[in-house]
Enzyme design. Structure first.
Site, mmCIF file in Angstrom:
data_model
loop_
_atom_site.group_PDB
_atom_site.id
_atom_site.type_symbol
_atom_site.label_atom_id
_atom_site.label_comp_id
_atom_site.label_asym_id
_atom_site.label_seq_id
_atom_site.Cartn_x
_atom_site.Cartn_y
_atom_site.Cartn_z
ATOM 1 C CB SER A 152 -0.889 -0.034 1.248
ATOM 2 O OG SER A 152 -0.892 1.212 1.900
ATOM 3 C CE LYS A 153 -2.327 7.039 -1.635
ATOM 4 N NZ LYS A 153 -2.739 8.142 -2.458
ATOM 5 N NE ARG A 154 -3.453 6.424 2.969
ATOM 6 C CZ ARG A 154 -3.159 7.604 2.466
ATOM 7 N NH1 ARG A 154 -2.072 8.243 2.838
ATOM 8 N NH2 ARG A 154 -3.946 8.181 1.584
ATOM 9 C CD GLU A 155 4.808 -0.918 4.439
ATOM 10 O OE1 GLU A 155 5.345 -0.772 5.538
ATOM 11 O OE2 GLU A 155 3.958 -1.807 4.192
ATOM 12 C CG PHE A 206 3.369 9.171 -0.053
ATOM 13 C CD1 PHE A 206 2.906 8.249 0.873
ATOM 14 C CD2 PHE A 206 2.447 9.973 -0.707
ATOM 15 C CE1 PHE A 206 1.541 8.142 1.139
ATOM 16 C CE2 PHE A 206 1.089 9.874 -0.448
ATOM 17 C CZ PHE A 206 0.635 8.947 0.472
#
Ligand code: GLU
Length: 504
Positions: free
Chosen positions: A268-271, A290
């Protein structure tokens, strides 16, 4: 005759390009290079509601940083098939022609349903326990479209400019088969496929129609894309078939997902444990940027190498590859079907390998300003030697300072574990002797330091090197100690030893 290899990377500018997208671009690039073909960047921006400012520029910058430059397309120079942005191609009427052809041949139809009507249909189907409600051969019969409405009403609606979409007329119960280079034969019943929208009410084509038209017009030989597109592929096969273009259709390859380190779910891009984007990405819709691989200290060569092995098996144990080496052997036959687990520790290891390959001078040039910022200046030869020694111990350039700052700053404390374990009543005398011997040295070279240490050992018996390290640097480990002492200098080393002996 085999078609010339022409592949495309076709991202939508709906956000920053994450590592999965870069891998898709990379596999396309490697395949084109292997076959002396073309690699095209096409921007699929037909969904205006999802357009994100800056995303296209980001995609171009990311590919450039990775060194996987397309030879045709947006940001990389026009080729014979310009424009390469779908919104511009739409203006040229490229897609409308194909939609008209499908309508004329009876394989597509107009649908006039409003959002509310569609919602009502969904609710009705859900209430009837239909698992995946969709607009299809059955449900379309109860909707307002050119297949159900009387001809004159359809005509009137079209003339009045009523809101409409064009949908693909998917047959009710037909087997659709296609061969995927990675997955082999895929067989799907058309009842699983919905009547996809081809042209939206704003006149824009959807992805389904637009990519097919472009792949045909741009003479794409292989369409290589993420696994998430596999479920739409049967509808695409039908579109090619109904356009009479099945024989010109590109070969399909659906790449496996990149999975989290635990193997569950896609990245996920929220990693937060590792970067997901190649370059730092500031999404205008989000408060926080990010961080990217570049900004986290990764070399592009390492990043690309890491990505290549996520799903591709080179067939031997080799792990380090240059892009050219990969391009010599890359093949979709060696790309796995199943998801590829991402290992962040291994990623760091890759960076370390590439760092070790760097010329010492290159590292020194990067470290020089860092050192200056910390308030220290040394000549090039000194910094060069420092980098040569410390590079064996780090994975990233930004770790140089932390790993070797004791060369510049005397320790304030001494590794407690080592001291508790090894410091005894004899130590003071032993290291007193070492210090004395060091003091008498005229020539402060690695050889002289080494010899002097062994001379001291001849008198006192074996001396614990790690203790000497802790007394002079404060820490329990690091690069070759005598080399480091040579860098620290004679006076400073002796000062540190005297100080430690006074404190312990
Ligand atoms: N625009 C699609 C995407 O962003 C492209 C898929 C394809 O390569 O066909 O995933």
């Amino acid at each position: 005759m085999e078609k010339r290899v022409r592949v495309r990377f076709a991202p939508s500018p709906t956000g920053g390009l994450h590592m999965g997208g870069v891998r898709t671009a990379l596999f396309n690039y490697l395949f084109a290079k292997r076959h002396g073909g073309d690699f095209i960047l096409r921007i699929e921006d037909t969904d205006q509601t999802r357009f994100v400012e800056g995303a296209e520029e980001y995609i171009v910058a990311a590919l450039k940083w990775c060194g996987i430059a397309p030879n045709e397309g947006v940001g990389f120079g026009d080729g014979p098939h310009k424009p390469y942005r779908q919104s511009e191609r739409k203006e040229l009427g490229i897609y409308q022609k194909y939609a008209d052809q499908l309508i004329l041949s009876g394989h597509a139809y107009y649908a006039f349903d409003t959002e509310e009507e569609l919602e009502t249909m969904r609710k009705k189907l859900e209430a009837a326990k239909v698992v995946a409600p969709q607009y299809n051969a059955v449900t379309r019969q109860n909707m307002r479209n050119s297949l159900t409405l009387p001809e004159d009403e359809v005509k009137k609606l079209l003339e009045s400019g009523a809101k409409k979409v064009v949908r693909l007329k998917v047959p009710r119960n037909e087997e659709i088969r296609f061969e995927d280079i990675i997955r082999g034969w895929v067989v799907v019943n058309s009842s699983q496929v919905d009547d996809k929208v081809l042209l939206k009410s704003d006149g824009m084509p959807t992805y389904h129609l637009a990519h097919i038209v472009d792949d045909i017009e741009m003479k794409i030989s292989h369409a290589v894309r993420g696994e998430e597109w596999l479920p739409s592929a049967p509808a695409h096969i039908l579109i090619y078939r109904y356009l009479g273009l099945e024989s010109e259709m590109p070969k399909l390859a659906h790449l496996p997902l990149i999975l989290n380190p635990d193997g569950k779910g896609k990245i996920s891009k929220r990693e937060s444990r590792f970067p997901v984007f190649p370059l730092s990405w500031k999404d205008p819709r989000e408060a926080e940027p990010f961080i990217g691989y570049k900004e986290a200290g990764y070399y592009p060569e390492a990043f690309v190498n890491i990505l290549a092995l996520l799903g591709w098996n080179p067939g031997n144990n080799q792990e380090l590859f240059t892009v050219d080496e990969m391009a010599q052997i890359f093949d979709f036959e060696r790309v796995n079907k199943s998801g590829a687990k991402f290992d962040p520790e291994k990623a760091k290891w890759f960076n370390q390998q590439y760092l070790r390959k760097k010329a010492d001078q290159e590292l020194a040039d990067v470290f020089k300003p860092v050192l200056k910022e910390k308030g220290f200046e040394r000549d090039n030869a000194f910094i060069l030697e420092f980098c040569k020694l410390v590079k064996e111990k780090v994975q990233f350039v930004h770790e140089f300072w932390d790993q070797g700052k004791y060369v510049f700053i005397a320790p304030e404390s001494y590794d407690e574990k080592v001291i508790t374990k090894k410091w005894n009543e004899k130590s003071k005398e032993t290291f007193g002797k070492v210090t004395e011997k060091f003091k008498s040295l005229n020539d402060w070279t690695i050889e002289a330091i080494t010899k002097t240490f062994h001379d001291a050992e001849a008198e006192t018996g074996k001396i614990d090197m790690q203790l000497l390290r802790v007394l002079t640097t404060g820490v329990a480990g690091g690069p070759q100690l005598f080399d480091m002492l040579a860098l620290i200098g004679k006076d400073e080393t002796i000062k540190r030893l005297d100080r430690a002996l006074g404190k312990l």
